[in-house]
Structure formats: C-alpha cells, structure tokens
Design a protein around this motif. Sequence first.
Motif, PDB file in Angstrom:
ATOM      1  N   ASP A   1       0.036   7.364  -0.436  1.00 42.27           N
ATOM      2  CA  ASP A   1      -1.176   8.035  -0.918  1.00 42.27           C
ATOM      3  C   ASP A   1      -2.421   7.211  -0.614  1.00 42.27           C
ATOM      4  OD1 ASP A   1       0.016  10.310  -1.802  1.00 42.27           O
ATOM      5  OD2 ASP A   1      -0.104   9.847  -3.932  1.00 42.27           O
ATOM      6  N   ASP A   2      -2.304   5.882  -0.808  1.00 41.85           N
ATOM      7  CA  ASP A   2      -3.442   5.006  -0.518  1.00 41.85           C
ATOM      8  C   ASP A   2      -3.777   5.026   0.967  1.00 41.85           C
ATOM      9  OD1 ASP A   2      -3.725   4.241  -3.135  1.00 41.85           O
ATOM     10  OD2 ASP A   2      -2.498   2.436  -2.929  1.00 41.85           O
ATOM     11  N   LEU A   3      -2.712   5.017   1.773  1.00 46.16           N
ATOM     12  CA  LEU A   3      -2.896   5.035   3.223  1.00 46.16           C
ATOM     13  C   LEU A   3      -3.606   6.325   3.637  1.00 46.16           C
ATOM     14  CD1 LEU A   3      -2.163   3.555   5.894  1.00 46.16           C
ATOM     15  CD2 LEU A   3      -0.157   5.019   6.002  1.00 46.16           C
ATOM     16  N   TYR A   4      -3.154   7.436   3.102  1.00 49.70           N
ATOM     17  CA  TYR A   4      -3.769   8.729   3.408  1.00 49.70           C
ATOM     18  C   TYR A   4      -5.236   8.736   2.978  1.00 49.70           C
ATOM     19  CZ  TYR A   4       0.788  10.882   4.444  1.00 49.70           C
ATOM     20  OH  TYR A   4       1.997  11.225   4.995  1.00 49.70           O
ATOM     21  N   ARG A   5      -5.495   8.178   1.786  1.00 55.46           N
ATOM     22  CA  ARG A   5      -6.865   8.144   1.283  1.00 55.46           C
ATOM     23  C   ARG A   5      -7.760   7.337   2.236  1.00 55.46           C
ATOM     24  NH1 ARG A   5      -5.808   6.282  -3.718  1.00 55.46           N
ATOM     25  NH2 ARG A   5      -5.036   8.344  -4.250  1.00 55.46           N
TER      26      ARG A   5
ATOM     27  N   MET B   1       0.838  -1.196   0.000  1.00 59.28           N
ATOM     28  CA  MET B   1       0.000   0.000   0.000  1.00 59.28           C
ATOM     29  C   MET B   1       0.877   1.251   0.000  1.00 59.28           C
ATOM     30  SD  MET B   1      -2.912   1.116   2.787  1.00 59.28           S
ATOM     31  CE  MET B   1      -4.412   0.236   2.376  1.00 59.28           C
ATOM     32  N   SER B   2       0.644   2.145  -0.953  1.00 60.10           N
ATOM     33  CA  SER B   2       1.461   3.366  -1.012  1.00 60.10           C
ATOM     34  C   SER B   2       0.990   4.354   0.051  1.00 60.10           C
ATOM     35  CB  SER B   2       1.343   4.011  -2.395  1.00 60.10           C
ATOM     36  OG  SER B   2       0.095   4.661  -2.509  1.00 60.10           O
TER      37      SER B   2
END
Length: 143
Positions: free
Chosen positions: A4-8, A1-2
């Motif tokens: 950005d994905d984590l933040y999303r 998981m990148s």
Amino acid sequence: MSLDDLYREVILDHYRSPRNKRALEAATIDVHRNNPLCGDDITVHVLVEDGIATEVAFEGVGCSISQASASMLTEQITGKKLDEIDALVTGFRKMMAGEEGPDEDALGDLVALKGVVKYPVRIKCAVLAWDALQEGISAHVGS
Ligand code: ZN
C-alpha cells in the motif's frame, strides 16, 4: 515498506511530477471531462497517426488520484494501436471494478491505483481520464 505504501508513493510521484501534462496543438482527439463530486477536471489530448496514438498529453486540475491516473494513462498508451488501447481500458476498468485477472504487466504503474477500489467514491476520480479517452476514441473511430 508495504505494498500500500509503495502504491501510494507511485501515485504521489505521478501527482507531483505529472508526465506529459501540456497542451497538444496537433491533437486529433481532445476530450474534456469533469467530476463534480470531487472537483476533478481533465482534458485528454491524443495525436492519432495510422491508427496509433503517437503522442498523448493531458491538462487538468484535481485530486492526486485523478491527476496521477491521467499521467499514467499518457505513459501507458503512447505508441499503442487504438485496439490495444481499447484492451488496456477494458483491463483497467476490470481492475477498478475489483475483478480479478487484469494483466499487471500491461497496466504498468496503473496497478498502483488498485488500492482505490477500497474507496468507492474515489473510483470516479481514477477512471475520469479513461472515460474521456474512451469517448474520444469512439468518436474518432466512428468518424
Ligand atoms: Zn478526485
């Protein structure tokens, strides 16, 4: 998981399960703000006792970024002194202005909003609740 994905994920979690989203009868600060560009509408409620934000809540409708930011705001400032909140608001604004150096530990989940900097039209969504908060605190301190 990148990252950005984590933040999303963090943003969507706050949007789907907003923290402290309710009225606050005893509030000393109630400030309403809206963002006509996006249709976001936020009211921030703060109960201030002895210079400390003992209870914080919000009500509103709007996009995921505006609602998640308000939810995170309530979690981050509850129990803090007004001058600590002021420092947090300054740090958050710096992050949203794309400046280096906000204290990520102090910002907690708010760091997830860092990605919004890439989308200038959404920055207003992210700072809406903070504008309301800051306006309310200045009026309260000034009174
Ligand atoms: Zn919005």
